[in-house]
Design an enzyme around this catalytic site. Structure first.
Site, short mmCIF file in Angstrom:
data_model
loop_
_atom_site.label_atom_id
_atom_site.label_comp_id
_atom_site.label_asym_id
_atom_site.label_seq_id
_atom_site.Cartn_x
_atom_site.Cartn_y
_atom_site.Cartn_z
N ASP A 36 20.31 -15.03 -8.93
CA ASP A 36 20.40 -16.05 -7.89
C ASP A 36 20.41 -15.46 -6.48
O ASP A 36 20.59 -16.19 -5.51
CB ASP A 36 21.71 -16.84 -8.07
CG ASP A 36 21.55 -17.89 -9.14
OD1 ASP A 36 20.39 -18.18 -9.50
OD2 ASP A 36 22.58 -18.40 -9.63
N HIS A 239 8.05 9.83 3.41
CA HIS A 239 8.65 8.51 3.20
C HIS A 239 9.99 8.58 2.48
O HIS A 239 10.39 7.65 1.78
CB HIS A 239 7.68 7.59 2.45
CG HIS A 239 6.53 7.15 3.29
ND1 HIS A 239 5.39 6.60 2.76
CD2 HIS A 239 6.34 7.20 4.62
CE1 HIS A 239 4.54 6.32 3.75
NE2 HIS A 239 5.10 6.69 4.89
N ASP A 256 14.59 8.76 10.98
CA ASP A 256 13.57 7.82 11.47
C ASP A 256 14.14 6.44 11.20
O ASP A 256 14.16 5.99 10.05
CB ASP A 256 12.25 8.05 10.73
CG ASP A 256 11.13 7.15 11.25
OD1 ASP A 256 11.41 6.19 11.98
OD2 ASP A 256 9.96 7.42 10.89
N ASP A 267 11.32 1.79 16.78
CA ASP A 267 10.93 2.80 15.80
C ASP A 267 11.13 4.18 16.44
O ASP A 267 10.33 4.59 17.27
CB ASP A 267 9.46 2.56 15.42
CG ASP A 267 8.96 3.48 14.33
OD1 ASP A 267 9.77 4.23 13.77
OD2 ASP A 267 7.75 3.44 14.04
N HIS A 354 1.14 4.28 16.29
CA HIS A 354 0.65 2.98 15.81
C HIS A 354 1.15 1.91 16.76
O HIS A 354 2.11 2.14 17.51
CB HIS A 354 1.15 2.71 14.37
CG HIS A 354 2.62 2.91 14.20
ND1 HIS A 354 3.54 1.92 14.52
CD2 HIS A 354 3.37 3.96 13.77
CE1 HIS A 354 4.77 2.38 14.28
NE2 HIS A 354 4.69 3.61 13.84
N HIS A 361 4.56 -1.60 11.98
CA HIS A 361 3.15 -1.22 12.13
C HIS A 361 2.47 -2.52 12.55
O HIS A 361 2.04 -3.30 11.72
CB HIS A 361 2.57 -0.67 10.83
CG HIS A 361 3.18 0.65 10.44
ND1 HIS A 361 2.99 1.24 9.24
CD2 HIS A 361 3.97 1.51 11.14
CE1 HIS A 361 3.65 2.40 9.18
NE2 HIS A 361 4.26 2.57 10.34
N GLU A 390 4.48 9.89 17.98
CA GLU A 390 5.35 10.51 16.97
C GLU A 390 4.74 11.73 16.27
O GLU A 390 4.54 11.72 15.06
CB GLU A 390 5.75 9.47 15.92
CG GLU A 390 4.61 8.65 15.33
CD GLU A 390 5.12 7.69 14.25
OE1 GLU A 390 5.78 8.15 13.31
OE2 GLU A 390 4.86 6.48 14.37
N TYR A 394 5.81 19.77 9.42
CA TYR A 394 6.53 19.79 8.14
C TYR A 394 6.11 21.03 7.37
O TYR A 394 4.93 21.15 7.01
CB TYR A 394 6.20 18.51 7.34
CG TYR A 394 6.27 17.26 8.21
CD1 TYR A 394 7.48 16.60 8.40
CD2 TYR A 394 5.15 16.80 8.90
CE1 TYR A 394 7.56 15.50 9.24
CE2 TYR A 394 5.21 15.69 9.75
CZ TYR A 394 6.42 15.05 9.91
OH TYR A 394 6.49 13.96 10.75
N ARG A 411 10.18 15.64 13.37
CA ARG A 411 9.34 14.61 14.01
C ARG A 411 10.11 14.09 15.21
O ARG A 411 11.35 14.00 15.16
CB ARG A 411 9.01 13.47 13.04
CG ARG A 411 8.15 12.38 13.66
CD ARG A 411 7.47 11.44 12.64
NE ARG A 411 8.38 10.66 11.84
CZ ARG A 411 8.69 10.91 10.59
NH1 ARG A 411 8.17 11.97 9.98
NH2 ARG A 411 9.53 10.14 9.91
N GLU A 413 9.84 10.81 17.75
CA GLU A 413 9.10 9.54 17.88
C GLU A 413 9.74 8.66 18.94
O GLU A 413 10.93 8.36 18.89
CB GLU A 413 9.11 8.80 16.53
CG GLU A 413 8.48 7.41 16.61
CD GLU A 413 8.35 6.73 15.27
OE1 GLU A 413 9.19 6.99 14.37
OE2 GLU A 413 7.42 5.93 15.10
#
Ligand code: GLY
Ligand code: MN
Ligand code: MN
Length: 443
Positions: A36, A239, A256, A267, A354, A361, A390, A394, A411, A413
């Site tokens: 539910d 990710h 991030d 972002d 982006h 995005h 960004e 790596y 990174r 950004e």
């Protein structure tokens, strides 16, 4: 006029340029998570852009006909349901509050829509975006066609309304920019809070909790996307989500994360040492990414192309890969060779930015619109566009890669608003230079 009504007027004008017609823009469905329990409700971005209305089970209809009309279909008042689920406007109050020309109960849409579609040339909707909408439109069209012998004509043309709306959404108006600035401020504070909290022995989820606390306590409704909190080697997984890995002395943490405020995303990525002090190799790669970002920011200005920032950042990063020995000159050749052959992809495998807006995005064509058949150049930047910048690096362990850099993932950004003369960094409050980060973490 409220900003939503202004946007509706602009869409209607654009529809008229294409011969007029009827636009149908439903909001998003509610989605069950399990049993539910449903997912937190998030309205459709196109629908919200034109209405400011956040209830589920609603559809906007715009008519560019003899006169312009904006009609809302929404849930009726329902005392029983409101006891359980909370207030709903109902058509009468929604019409008044949001400035529609008319509003009807959503339950009447199957009888009302065919009337509105009668003797209309074109339908404007998000073609093929939802099976439910496609099925509804087919039924409504059939119902209009059934009246052909009564002399009623049905639409003969379908136009994807997203083409009109994406172009509008790409250029943010003042109302949107003010919200995006506030979202960026909240997220910047959240990153600073995570930096201040960091210490060896905590886990990634502890820092995620700090981010969420800051987002929510400053009025943001949701994170704009799943927060990445990645320490050590996890930072090299693009990710990765916040997990339970322990923060270790001497490692970096890559975060991030950005909040959504009043439907607009922010972002931000920041990378900082768990213990508040960058090591030599960490510093070397951090400065490299920072310089790459500065090069991209320098070419984020009206008249420049969307991809100029990526090209500028890439040049700095690729040169840095050669200078630091991440790439061996004897194997890969010159800077031009590294870029032409794509050797940099071993350490930099995503693009530099982006569009950003209601969706993280965000919508908007990345190519300029040119006459059919011509090659489309990358989009020319214009004031009011918002994009992320960004770059990153790596370093996965591999033969020939200096060991001192292994498992470093960095990174940086920021969110940039293109202005008349260059760009404003909306996220400038998030500590970024080595000196700023070390100072915040010392305090
Ligand atoms: N956080 C999603 C992105 O950086 O594109
Ligand atoms: Mn991004
Ligand atoms: Mn991001």
């Amino acid at each position: 006029m409220n900003p939503y009504a202004q946007r509706r007027a602009r869409v209607l004008a654009k529809m008229r340029e294409q011969g007029g017609g009827v636009a149908i823009i439903p909001t998003a469905p509610e989605v069950m998570r399990n049993a539910d329990a449903d997912y937190p409700y998030r309205h459709d971005s196109y629908f919200y852009y034109l209405t400011g209305f956040t209830e589920p089970e609603a559809t906007l209809v715009l008519i560019a006909g003899a006169t312009d009309q904006a009609i809302l279909f929404c849930r009726e008042k329902n005392e029983e349901r409101e006891i359980w689920d909370g207030y709903r406007y109902g058509p009468a109050a929604a019409k008044e509050k949001f400035g529609f020309d008319a509003a009807y109960a959503i339950d009447t849409i199957d009888t009302e829509l065919p009337k509105l579609m009668a003797n209309v040339n074109a339908l404007f909707y998000a073609l093929g975006s939802s099976q439910k909408l496609d099925t509804q439109i087919q039924a409504w069209l059939n119902s209009v066609r059934a009246q052909a012998r009564a002399g009623i004509s049905s639409p003969s043309k379908a136009v994807d309304i997203r083409v009109l709306l994406n172009d509008m959404r790409l250029i943010k108006d003042e109302h949107e920019i003010a919200i995006m600035q506030r979202a960026a401020d909240i997220s910047s504070h959240a990153h600073a809070r995570a930096m201040r909290t960091s210490k060896a022995g905590l886990r990634e989820y502890h820092l995620e909790a700090e981010l969420l606390h800051e987002f929510r306590s400053q009025g943001s409704q949701f994170p704009a996307y799943g927060s990445i909190v990645a320490t050590g080697a996890n930072a090299c997984v693009l990710h990765y989500r916040a997990g339970d890995a322990e923060l270790r002395d001497g490692d970096l943490v890559l975060i991030d994360a950005g909040c959504e405020l009043d439907s607009y995303a922010s972002d931000i990525t920041r990378t900082f040492p768990v213990n508040g002090k960058f090591s030599g190799p960490q510093k070397a790669l951090y400065e490299l990414v920072l310089n790459a970002q500065a090069a991209a920011i320098a070419v984020t200005a009206p008249g420049k192309r969307f991809t100029d920032g990526h090209d500028a950042a890439l040049k700095v990063l690729a040169q840095g890969m050669l200078d630091t020995g991440l790439l061996n000159k004897n194997n890969v050749g010159s800077l031009d060779d590294v870029i032409a052959n794509g050797d940099y992809r071993q350490f930099y495998m995503h693009r530099t930015g982006h569009w950003l807006g209601m969706d993280v995005h965000d919508v908007g064509d990345y190519r300029d619109h040119v006459p059919e058949g011509e090659q489309k150049p990358w989009r020319t930047l214009m004031p009011g566009m918002v994009l992320t910048i960004e770059p990153g690096i790596y370093v996965r362990p591999a033969e020939g890669v200096p060991k001192e850099f292994w498992n470093i993932g960095i990174r940086i950004e920021d969110d940039a608003l293109v202005t008349a003369s260059g760009c404003d960094i909306l996220t400038h409050k998030a500590p970024k230079t080595i000196a700023e980060i070390e100072a915040v973490m010392r305090a």
